[in-house]
Design an enzyme around this catalytic site. Structure first.
Site, PDB file in Angstrom:
ATOM      1  CE  LYS A  35      56.191  20.034  75.715  1.00 44.70           C
ATOM      2  NZ  LYS A  35      56.513  19.851  77.135  1.00 44.70           N
ATOM      3  CE1 TYR A 263      35.213  -3.430  62.068  1.00 41.90           C
ATOM      4  CE2 TYR A 263      35.814  -1.117  62.281  1.00 41.90           C
ATOM      5  CZ  TYR A 263      35.832  -2.303  61.572  1.00 41.90           C
ATOM      6  OH  TYR A 263      36.472  -2.361  60.362  1.00 41.90           O
TER       7      TYR A 263
END
Ligand SMILES: *Cc1c(COP(=O)(O)O)cnc(C)c1O
Length: 367
Positions: A35, A263
């Site tokens: 999957k 950041y």
């Protein structure tokens, strides 16, 4: 030159891991779970890596149809079954097996006017996951309703475990789910002693860590890609990483004590430091929540990430790797750095890292 960020997918590692799963319990048939595009490795790579499996199991009907178009002839199992009756014609035409987990699906099958014995189903029991499936007390009734549909051929008993990978005794132990499963199928076995019902219960963790739970079919996923739900075990069992994510140092900064990085300035250099910038960020699937200290290999030497993960870049401490240069090779996870170790540092699991690998990352497939 393209951006130097490459996921190497090793088909031979996938084959090796499947063979290892087989050798663990040679009498158990294996659905190789592919999957989510083979856990991020690519659907076709999954099909090729697991060509020796007894069947392929997945969620996505369109991917299942694609497997048939590519020539996959062995069984295919849809792990959540079908979502609407319109799906049933493709399911039948492409010879797929389906999970049936709710009465709404049974009603659709009753109305579908299937040709006799045209569909094999896995009937799912809810033994405590409390997502999909019939409660043990409702299981025999669901079975009888399904059995009465002439279009249904084989019915396999199925369940899924919540804590197969638990290191400590969990709230819902494997043994308790196994007991509920057995109790849910007893009536059917007594009523239908001549019918041979197969059972399908094991994911990777059950298959590898719980020899007391045996069934006719297992559904390993993560182990086939070289990961395990609980840390060290992937190497302990000799599983090989099917995906290695590589990049390079693309810039180097020498910063003084007290300077911060990236950041939010979440990392401040305690002393003068050399910082390497790597071409990989959260838009590539690197987990944004990975904290300072997350392991990374530069030129084969383990160091740590410092500062926040940005969209296209991360930063590492090169203080212990003075020979590192722009162009030095970097491993984010895979060969030499287990994906489970990186995942655990980032507060997640290897599954999520594999599956989240972004489409913009170049995949290179090796045999
Ligand atoms: C994904 C999935 C598996 C595979 O689980 P792993 O932990 O990756 O081995 C097995 N069964 C079902 C129903 C699944 O959805």
């Amino acid at each position: 030159m393209p951006r130097p960020l490459i996921a190497t997918i090793r088909i031979d590692a996938m084959r090796h891991n499947l063979a290892l799963a087989k050798s663990r319990h040679p009498d158990t048939k294996l659905w190789a779970v592919i999957k989510a595009h083979a856990y991020g490795h690519g659907l076709k790579n999954g099909m090729r890596g697991f060509e020796a499996a007894d069947g392929l199991a997945l969620i996505e009907l369109e991917s299942a149809i694609q497997l048939r178009a590519w020539g996959w002839k062995k069984p295919i199992l849809l792990l959540e079954g079908f979502f609407e009756s319109a799906d049933l014609s493709a399911v039948i035409q492409e010879r797929m097996d389906v999970c049936v987990h709710c009465n709404e699906q049974i009603a659709m099958l009753e109305q579908a006017k299937l040709s006799p014995s045209s569909l094999d189903v896995h009937l799912k029991m809810n033994t405590g996951m409390n997502r999909l499936g019939f409660m043990p007390t409702a299981y025999a009734a669901a079975y009888s309703r399904l059995r009465a549909i002439p279009g249904i051929r084989n019915i396999t008993f199925m369940t899924h475990f919540a804590n197969a990978d638990a290191l400590q005794t969990p709230r819902l132990p494997v043994s308790e789910q196994w007991r509920r499963f057995q109790s849910g199928i007893t009536d059917i076995k007594d009523r239908d002693p001549n019918e041979q019902h197969k059972q399908c219960v094991a994911n990777s963790a059950i298959h590898m860590l719980h020899p007391e739970i045996r069934s006719d079919w297992a559904r390993p996923g993560i182990m086939l890609y070289g990961g395990m739900p609980n840390q060290q075990t992937a190497q302990e069992f000799g599983l090989l990483p099917a995906m290695t994510l590589h990049s390079e140092i693309v810039a180097i900064q020498s910063i003084s004590a007290g300077e911060s990085i990236g950041y939010g300035s979440t990392y401040t250099a305690p002393q003068a430091m050399t910082i390497g910038v790597i071409a990989c960020g959260y838009a590539d699937g690197y987990p944004r929540h990975a904290p300072n200290g997350t392991p990374i290999l530069v030129d084969g030497i383990k160091t740590q990430m410092v500062g926040r993960v940005s969209m296209d870049m991360i930063t590492v401490d090169l203080s212990t790797i003075p020979h590192a240069r722009v162009g030095s090779p970097v491993t984010l996870w895979g060969a030499g750095l287990p994906i489970d170790e990186v995942a655990s540092a980032a507060g997640t699991i290897g599954y999520e890292l594999m599956c989240a690998l972004a489409p913009r990352v170049t995949r290179v497939v090796t045999e």
